[in-house]
Motif scaffolding. Sequence first.
Motif, mmCIF file in Angstrom:
data_model
loop_
_atom_site.group_PDB
_atom_site.id
_atom_site.type_symbol
_atom_site.label_atom_id
_atom_site.label_comp_id
_atom_site.label_asym_id
_atom_site.label_seq_id
_atom_site.Cartn_x
_atom_site.Cartn_y
_atom_site.Cartn_z
ATOM 1 N N ILE A 1 0.853 -1.187 0.000
ATOM 2 C CA ILE A 1 0.000 0.000 0.000
ATOM 3 C C ILE A 1 0.890 1.238 0.000
ATOM 4 C CG2 ILE A 1 -1.864 1.198 1.199
ATOM 5 C CD1 ILE A 1 -1.937 -1.740 2.704
ATOM 6 N N GLY B 1 -2.484 3.842 5.308
ATOM 7 C CA GLY B 1 -2.272 2.587 4.590
ATOM 8 C C GLY B 1 -3.314 1.558 4.986
ATOM 9 N N ASN C 1 2.583 -7.028 5.374
ATOM 10 C CA ASN C 1 2.213 -5.936 4.472
ATOM 11 C C ASN C 1 3.345 -4.920 4.378
ATOM 12 O OD1 ASN C 1 -0.721 -6.626 4.059
ATOM 13 N ND2 ASN C 1 -0.572 -6.560 6.290
ATOM 14 N N SER D 1 3.627 -0.941 3.848
ATOM 15 C CA SER D 1 2.842 0.290 3.795
ATOM 16 C C SER D 1 3.803 1.471 3.841
ATOM 17 C CB SER D 1 1.891 0.302 4.994
ATOM 18 O OG SER D 1 1.121 1.456 4.989
ATOM 19 N N ASN E 1 2.728 6.941 2.829
ATOM 20 C CA ASN E 1 1.353 7.409 2.956
ATOM 21 C C ASN E 1 1.319 8.798 3.581
ATOM 22 O OD1 ASN E 1 0.038 4.994 1.958
ATOM 23 N ND2 ASN E 1 0.945 4.034 3.758
#
Lengths: 415, 260
Positions: free
Chosen positions: A178, A184, A198, A200, A203
Amino acid sequence: MKTLFLYSILFILSTGISVAKTIETCATCKVKTIKGAIEIASESDTIFIRKGIYKEFNIDVSKPLVVIGEHYPVIDGELKGEIFRITADNVTLDGLFIINVGTSYTEDFSAVRVVKSKNFVIKNLVLENLFFGIYIEKSSFGKVFHNKIIGDAKEEFNSGNGIQLWYSHHVEVDKNIITHVRDGIYLEFADHCSITNNISTDNVRYGLHFMFSNDATYEKNNFQNNGAGVAVMFSKRIEMYHNIFHGNWGTASYGLLLKEINDSKIKGNIFKENTTGINIEGSNRVTYTFNTFEKNGWAIKSRGACYTNIFSDNNFLYNTFDLSYNSKLNDNVFKNNYWSDYSGYDLNKDGIGDVPHKPVKLFSYVANRTPEAIILLRSLFIDIIDFSEKVSPVFTPNNLEDTSPKMNRIAYDRN
Amino acid sequence: MFKILKYSFFDLIRSRWSYVYFAFFLLLGYVLLFLNNDVSKAVITLMNVIIILVPLMGTMFGVMYFYNSKEFTELLLAQPLNRTSIFIGQYLGVAISLSLSLIIGLGIPFLAYGIFKSEAILDFLLLLVTGGFLTFIFTAISFYIGLSNENRIKGFGYAILFWLFMAVIYDGLFLISLILFEEYPLDTFSLIASMVNPIDLSRILILLKLDISALLGYTGAVFQKFFGTHWGLIVSLGLLTLWVIIPVFLIRKKALKKDF
């Protein structure tokens, strides 16, 4: 055709229903739109979307279906609104390229919205030019994995979140990437979720943000260069293992911000080059073990109302300030940590320093009382008083110490 | 004046201490870059050295040179020469040769490690500019102290004390006043207090340019708002210039009136 056959076989086997059929969708097929395919499909069917561009939005998946894309067909919402809405149980979305989600400040349009559904699977999606990415609402027992969400958010007020879970439970979020969205991953009132592997990054606001979400596990995630880092609040029984918090740098950024987090475990994480590694406020019974704090402005900033926390076996390496504490120690414990600042000795060679280490520098203590004093950072006078305080502590609370500091860096296998 | 400047300058250029000073910076630059190979990190470490050592060296050199060349100065005074040009010429000779040692000594290693290709070029330039200013300021003040005190020991004492005050004691008083008045808004006070002292001003100018400025929090934001603008930079450079001009003016005044 072979894979298609395999999918059908698998599907038939897994459901045990032999009537499930496959509906193909493409520009030259009988069924040309996804909406059309959903309309004629019956329960447990598979919709197979061939490569192509489908200009559709507000696609309501109201039956338990498997929607599979071949070579990432493009679903273009043309900025008109929401694209997929899943309202039935047992829906699978797989392998789609979804772009151009509309922006609405009243309805939070998203690329995929799951509403009151169970056992959903959302995987291998690529989302671009979006408002909200995957929005899971009052749903449970689902999986969101291997998706890639690439936003173009510039400001907080007019952008949405990558993956948002709201009043959902038992959802697994795994191996997603993301980037460039507002938050995120965002969870609110989402219990028993697991967020793993994940990535992330970049952002606008938080890499991960959750509130009122108990009993969650966060493992092996990578949060980098987010506007404000990661913020977790008002939750109990959280387990954060082996995550990386890196490069969240700015006057109001944190690697990890903990507020009212109770009975949790934070273990094996790496906090590197953040303005503040962990900012702790009103968190109780949290154990911090085997974490590495490297080159942060502040490794740990404790803001008070924290009780019964244990900090043991962590590495504190080359932070400008290892610890800042603006209240009494209470019954928090620091033990067996490795401090790169430690200047004691170990005569009996048991690997534990003979002299206790005081992690709060006098300047850190002063800067806490009078924030303006921080402007004297790196002045010769400050170095002198820090040194004299180290030799003979007068001002810093004398029970705030690590009585058994390790002499060598603590090795920990994060796998 | 130019002749005396030239004479003082070449006299110092030939002196051993200039070489030591030059070699020190050369070595420091190389060692720093060798150890972490990161130009921007080296700039941070250099900042600490520059804001402490450069004023100290300026003070020591200035006062030493003044007392050592006293007999020669008296000889010059017997000639039909303008007093202002004698003293200002000597002062400029010392200050320029010290600044050159600093700039060339640090410049060579950083050039060798590719400062022009690095993003830290502006920070490095700022470092050199503030280093130059600090040299000029503290040499001027030490010259003034030398002029005012016939007694060498006293002169040395005052010069060192002045450096100690600016580098250390001032910050202590600053900190104490911050703590004493912590209930009042202190942003403007701290802004002004740090601009008055050239060492503090240089430190903050450089700090704000570096990543580490994020640690300064909202106080830093107030400072950034002021120093980050052109106006702030002009004001601070103006203040540094003022710190050079006032002592030079005082030297001139003292030199014209003094009875040798």
